[in-house]
Design a protein around this motif. Structure first.
Motif, PDB file in Angstrom:
ATOM      1  N   UNK A 109      29.721 -34.354 -54.693  1.00 20.94           N
ATOM      2  CA  UNK A 109      28.551 -34.907 -54.014  1.00 20.94           C
ATOM      3  C   UNK A 109      27.362 -33.953 -54.066  1.00 20.94           C
ATOM      4  N   UNK A 110      27.625 -32.662 -54.276  1.00 25.92           N
ATOM      5  CA  UNK A 110      26.587 -31.646 -54.171  1.00 25.92           C
ATOM      6  C   UNK A 110      26.140 -31.066 -55.504  1.00 25.92           C
ATOM      7  N   UNK A 111      26.687 -31.567 -56.589  1.00 29.02           N
ATOM      8  CA  UNK A 111      26.267 -31.083 -57.905  1.00 29.02           C
ATOM      9  C   UNK A 111      25.776 -32.262 -58.732  1.00 29.02           C
ATOM     10  N   UNK A 112      25.005 -31.942 -59.754  1.00 24.51           N
ATOM     11  CA  UNK A 112      24.455 -33.000 -60.594  1.00 24.51           C
ATOM     12  C   UNK A 112      25.462 -33.503 -61.623  1.00 24.51           C
ATOM     13  N   UNK A 113      26.495 -32.716 -61.903  1.00 27.75           N
ATOM     14  CA  UNK A 113      27.462 -33.091 -62.924  1.00 27.75           C
ATOM     15  C   UNK A 113      28.771 -33.588 -62.361  1.00 27.75           C
ATOM     16  N   UNK A 114      29.817 -33.524 -63.189  1.00 30.84           N
ATOM     17  CA  UNK A 114      31.165 -33.971 -62.845  1.00 30.84           C
ATOM     18  C   UNK A 114      32.001 -32.815 -62.317  1.00 30.84           C
ATOM     19  N   UNK A 115      32.856 -33.077 -61.339  1.00 31.45           N
ATOM     20  CA  UNK A 115      33.808 -32.086 -60.842  1.00 31.45           C
ATOM     21  C   UNK A 115      35.168 -32.758 -60.768  1.00 31.45           C
ATOM     22  N   UNK A 116      36.185 -32.094 -61.366  1.00 34.64           N
ATOM     23  CA  UNK A 116      37.542 -32.650 -61.365  1.00 34.64           C
ATOM     24  C   UNK A 116      38.566 -31.555 -61.083  1.00 34.64           C
ATOM     25  N   UNK A 117      39.721 -32.001 -60.642  1.00 35.24           N
ATOM     26  CA  UNK A 117      40.827 -31.113 -60.297  1.00 35.24           C
ATOM     27  C   UNK A 117      41.930 -31.226 -61.340  1.00 35.24           C
ATOM     28  N   UNK A 118      42.550 -30.074 -61.682  1.00 27.62           N
ATOM     29  CA  UNK A 118      43.610 -30.045 -62.688  1.00 27.62           C
ATOM     30  C   UNK A 118      44.744 -29.140 -62.229  1.00 27.62           C
ATOM     31  N   UNK A 119      45.957 -29.542 -62.546  1.00 22.71           N
ATOM     32  CA  UNK A 119      47.126 -28.741 -62.221  1.00 22.71           C
ATOM     33  C   UNK A 119      47.489 -27.743 -63.300  1.00 22.71           C
ATOM     34  N   UNK A 120      46.915 -27.905 -64.498  1.00 23.60           N
ATOM     35  CA  UNK A 120      47.218 -26.947 -65.564  1.00 23.60           C
ATOM     36  C   UNK A 120      45.952 -26.550 -66.313  1.00 23.60           C
ATOM     37  N   UNK A 121      45.979 -25.333 -66.807  1.00 16.99           N
ATOM     38  CA  UNK A 121      44.834 -24.714 -67.476  1.00 16.99           C
ATOM     39  C   UNK A 121      44.397 -25.503 -68.709  1.00 16.99           C
ATOM     40  N   UNK A 122      45.325 -25.871 -69.555  1.00 21.07           N
ATOM     41  CA  UNK A 122      44.991 -26.530 -70.816  1.00 21.07           C
ATOM     42  C   UNK A 122      44.261 -27.849 -70.601  1.00 21.07           C
ATOM     43  N   UNK A 123      44.705 -28.654 -69.647  1.00 23.91           N
ATOM     44  CA  UNK A 123      44.033 -29.923 -69.363  1.00 23.91           C
ATOM     45  C   UNK A 123      42.603 -29.669 -68.874  1.00 23.91           C
ATOM     46  N   UNK A 124      42.421 -28.656 -68.053  1.00 26.72           N
ATOM     47  CA  UNK A 124      41.088 -28.326 -67.545  1.00 26.72           C
ATOM     48  C   UNK A 124      40.157 -27.936 -68.700  1.00 26.72           C
ATOM     49  N   UNK A 125      40.656 -27.099 -69.605  1.00 25.20           N
ATOM     50  CA  UNK A 125      39.846 -26.651 -70.753  1.00 25.20           C
ATOM     51  C   UNK A 125      39.526 -27.812 -71.676  1.00 25.20           C
TER      52      UNK A 125
END
Length: 126
Positions: free
Chosen positions: A105-121
């Motif tokens: 809600x406070x940033x202009x872009x997308x924010x997501x949650x990930x349980x593993x490093x590779x998926x986040x990257x």
């Protein structure tokens, strides 16, 4: 002797042709941690020199905030919010999915949650 580690490490990772700003959060953050990191962060942002920043926040060793530090975190988010294209929160905390939704809600872009490093990257560099 039990050593209590806490703080924020900031770095830049190059993945293919992209620069990713990386935050590694350790322990329970204090107001002093934010005072120490602010000049480092300002310098790092000048080095990246990007209008739209992609950021990985590693919270695998994070255990919370002191009250004043939680406010500092909110202020930091507002300061960076307009420059953030994507933020990936990487960790195994049960609250991180909610944090990514509220933070979005406070940033202009997308924010997501990930349980593993590779998926986040993969999401950040897509």
């Amino acid at each position: 002797m039990n050593t209590e580690r806490h703080g924020i490490t900031v770095g830049i990772e190059r993945i293919n042709s992209q620069s990713i700003l990386v935050f590694k959060v350790t322990g329970k953050l204090t107001h002093s941690d934010y005072q120490a990191i602010t000049p480092v962060l300002d310098s790092t942002l000048q080095a990246v020199n990007a209008e739209h920043i992609k950021m990985l926040v590693d919270i695998t060793e994070f255990s919370g905030w002191e009250l004043r530090a939680a406010w500092d975190d909110f202020e930091l988010g507002l300061k960076l919010g307009f420059k953030l294209e994507k933020v990936a929160i990487y960790g195994d905390k049960n609250w991180q999915e909610l944090a990514s939704k509220v933070g979005g809600w406070f940033i202009s872009g997308d924010m997501r949650s990930f349980g593993d490093y590779q998926s986040a990257i993969e999401w950040l560099t897509d």
